[in-house]
Scaffold this motif. Structure first.
Motif, PDB file in Angstrom:
ATOM      1  N   ILE A  11       0.838  -1.203   0.000  1.00 37.04           N
ATOM      2  CA  ILE A  11       0.000   0.000   0.000  1.00 37.04           C
ATOM      3  C   ILE A  11       0.871   1.251   0.000  1.00 37.04           C
ATOM      4  N   MET A  12       1.915   1.243   0.811  1.00 41.64           N
ATOM      5  CA  MET A  12       2.794   2.413   0.871  1.00 41.64           C
ATOM      6  C   MET A  12       3.633   2.532  -0.395  1.00 41.64           C
ATOM      7  N   LEU A  13       3.998   1.422  -0.994  1.00 42.12           N
ATOM      8  CA  LEU A  13       4.731   1.457  -2.269  1.00 42.12           C
ATOM      9  C   LEU A  13       3.869   2.088  -3.365  1.00 42.12           C
ATOM     10  N   VAL A  14       2.600   1.711  -3.407  1.00 43.21           N
ATOM     11  CA  VAL A  14       1.667   2.313  -4.375  1.00 43.21           C
ATOM     12  C   VAL A  14       1.494   3.801  -4.072  1.00 43.21           C
ATOM     13  N   SER A  15       1.377   4.154  -2.789  1.00 49.63           N
ATOM     14  CA  SER A  15       1.223   5.558  -2.404  1.00 49.63           C
ATOM     15  C   SER A  15       2.425   6.396  -2.824  1.00 49.63           C
ATOM     16  N   VAL A  16       3.616   5.870  -2.584  1.00 52.52           N
ATOM     17  CA  VAL A  16       4.832   6.593  -2.978  1.00 52.52           C
ATOM     18  C   VAL A  16       4.928   6.678  -4.499  1.00 52.52           C
ATOM     19  N   SER A  17       4.510   5.634  -5.182  1.00 55.60           N
ATOM     20  CA  SER A  17       4.511   5.668  -6.652  1.00 55.60           C
ATOM     21  C   SER A  17       3.572   6.749  -7.170  1.00 55.60           C
ATOM     22  N   LEU A  18       2.374   6.827  -6.595  1.00 55.06           N
ATOM     23  CA  LEU A  18       1.436   7.888  -6.974  1.00 55.06           C
ATOM     24  C   LEU A  18       2.003   9.264  -6.638  1.00 55.06           C
ATOM     25  N   GLN A  19       2.663   9.347  -5.483  1.00 53.35           N
ATOM     26  CA  GLN A  19       3.259  10.610  -5.045  1.00 53.35           C
ATOM     27  C   GLN A  19       4.316  11.096  -6.038  1.00 53.35           C
ATOM     28  N   SER A  20       5.073  10.182  -6.598  1.00 55.67           N
ATOM     29  CA  SER A  20       6.162  10.595  -7.483  1.00 55.67           C
ATOM     30  C   SER A  20       5.759  10.683  -8.953  1.00 55.67           C
ATOM     31  N   THR A  21       4.590  10.154  -9.321  1.00 55.96           N
ATOM     32  CA  THR A  21       4.200  10.188 -10.732  1.00 55.96           C
ATOM     33  C   THR A  21       2.967  11.056 -10.997  1.00 55.96           C
ATOM     34  N   VAL A  22       1.892  10.845 -10.262  1.00 54.30           N
ATOM     35  CA  VAL A  22       0.639  11.546 -10.521  1.00 54.30           C
ATOM     36  C   VAL A  22       0.587  12.905  -9.825  1.00 54.30           C
ATOM     37  N   ILE A  23       1.024  12.963  -8.594  1.00 53.44           N
ATOM     38  CA  ILE A  23       0.916  14.193  -7.795  1.00 53.44           C
ATOM     39  C   ILE A  23       1.644  15.377  -8.441  1.00 53.44           C
ATOM     40  N   PRO A  24       2.846  15.209  -9.011  1.00 52.91           N
ATOM     41  CA  PRO A  24       3.478  16.371  -9.661  1.00 52.91           C
ATOM     42  C   PRO A  24       2.643  16.967 -10.791  1.00 52.91           C
ATOM     43  N   VAL A  25       1.828  16.152 -11.438  1.00 57.75           N
ATOM     44  CA  VAL A  25       0.985  16.630 -12.537  1.00 57.75           C
ATOM     45  C   VAL A  25      -0.129  17.537 -12.011  1.00 57.75           C
ATOM     46  N   ILE A  26      -0.631  17.257 -10.800  1.00 63.46           N
ATOM     47  CA  ILE A  26      -1.741  18.046 -10.267  1.00 63.46           C
ATOM     48  C   ILE A  26      -1.277  19.168  -9.336  1.00 63.46           C
ATOM     49  N   SER A  27       0.017  19.432  -9.267  1.00 64.80           N
ATOM     50  CA  SER A  27       0.499  20.515  -8.424  1.00 64.80           C
ATOM     51  C   SER A  27       0.091  21.858  -9.026  1.00 64.80           C
ATOM     52  N   ILE A  28      -0.207  22.789  -8.152  1.00 66.12           N
ATOM     53  CA  ILE A  28      -0.590  24.133  -8.577  1.00 66.12           C
ATOM     54  C   ILE A  28       0.361  25.119  -7.913  1.00 66.12           C
ATOM     55  N   GLY A  29       1.039  25.889  -8.721  1.00 69.77           N
ATOM     56  CA  GLY A  29       1.969  26.882  -8.186  1.00 69.77           C
ATOM     57  C   GLY A  29       3.130  26.278  -7.424  1.00 69.77           C
ATOM     58  N   GLY A  30       3.493  25.071  -7.774  1.00 73.80           N
ATOM     59  CA  GLY A  30       4.604  24.409  -7.101  1.00 73.80           C
ATOM     60  C   GLY A  30       4.240  23.744  -5.789  1.00 73.80           C
ATOM     61  N   VAL A  31       2.974  23.829  -5.389  1.00 75.82           N
ATOM     62  CA  VAL A  31       2.518  23.212  -4.139  1.00 75.82           C
ATOM     63  C   VAL A  31       1.961  21.835  -4.460  1.00 75.82           C
ATOM     64  N   ARG A  32       2.488  20.827  -3.778  1.00 73.76           N
ATOM     65  CA  ARG A  32       2.053  19.446  -4.000  1.00 73.76           C
ATOM     66  C   ARG A  32       1.548  18.838  -2.702  1.00 73.76           C
ATOM     67  N   PRO A  33       0.469  18.105  -2.791  1.00 76.69           N
ATOM     68  CA  PRO A  33       0.028  17.389  -1.590  1.00 76.69           C
ATOM     69  C   PRO A  33       0.978  16.225  -1.298  1.00 76.69           C
ATOM     70  N   ASP A  34       1.046  15.850  -0.052  1.00 80.07           N
ATOM     71  CA  ASP A  34       1.840  14.694   0.352  1.00 80.07           C
ATOM     72  C   ASP A  34       0.872  13.525   0.519  1.00 80.07           C
ATOM     73  N   PHE A  35       0.647  12.797  -0.556  1.00 82.99           N
ATOM     74  CA  PHE A  35      -0.310  11.689  -0.566  1.00 82.99           C
ATOM     75  C   PHE A  35       0.064  10.632   0.462  1.00 82.99           C
ATOM     76  N   VAL A  36       1.341  10.403   0.638  1.00 82.73           N
ATOM     77  CA  VAL A  36       1.805   9.400   1.606  1.00 82.73           C
ATOM     78  C   VAL A  36       1.391   9.801   3.017  1.00 82.73           C
ATOM     79  N   LEU A  37       1.507  11.070   3.336  1.00 84.80           N
ATOM     80  CA  LEU A  37       1.094  11.553   4.652  1.00 84.80           C
ATOM     81  C   LEU A  37      -0.401  11.320   4.873  1.00 84.80           C
TER      82      LEU A  37
END
Length: 164
Positions: free
Chosen positions: A9-35
């Protein structure tokens, strides 16, 4: 076996964090999906699971990060443990709880990160960390409800499989 499931589960979360989350960042602010996943796991499964998810997710994030090693692991382990203490004291079906917990957890993670950066001589990057905290909380609140609902669904499904 349970530790392996949480590791995946955490491996999938980190994978999403490093691949999908940068795409949805706004103004350089990214959510920490793992958190968000660590806090939700701690709220639904308790302090041991919170600590375990925080360790797995934090170490995996640290391995992919260019920052000081241990920053993510320390923050997420502490938050997983602390939030996990409230697992039995709260109404599991209340969706307001994960929103409040994720806001408090984001503030806590920011403070831990600031202390860690200060102790390693990276004090110049602390103001930027605090400037991004409010928009990050907003992102986390948006992610908290569906992640927490998924964790509750998985917990109920496991309980029904064990009982039936």
């Amino acid at each position: 076996m349970r530790a392996l499931i949480w590791f995946v589960i955490m491996l999938v979360s980190v994978s999403l964090q490093s691949t999908v989350i940068p795409v949805i960042s706004i103004g350089g602010v990214r959510p920490d999906f793992v958190l968000v996943v660590v806090i939700s796991a701690a709220l639904t499964r308790g302090r041991e699971t919170g600590l375990l998810c925080g360790a797995f997710g934090g170490i995996l994030q640290d391995l992919l990060s260019a920052g000081p090693f241990g920053l993510n692991a320390l923050a997420k382990m502490l938050l997983g443990l602390l939030v996990g203490f409230f697992e039995r004291k709260v109404n599991q079906g209340n969706l307001l709880l994960p929103l409040v917990a994720i806001a408090a957890g984001t503030v806590g993670a920011t403070l831990v990160s600031a202390l860690f950066l200060l102790s390693y001589g990276f004090g110049a990057s602390i103001p930027a960390l605090f400037l991004q905290m409010v928009p990050t909380i907003a992102y986390h609140i948006l992610l908290a409800a569906p992640v927490h609902a998924a964790m509750l669904w998985a917990k109920r499904r496991q309980a029904s499989n064990l009982g039936g």
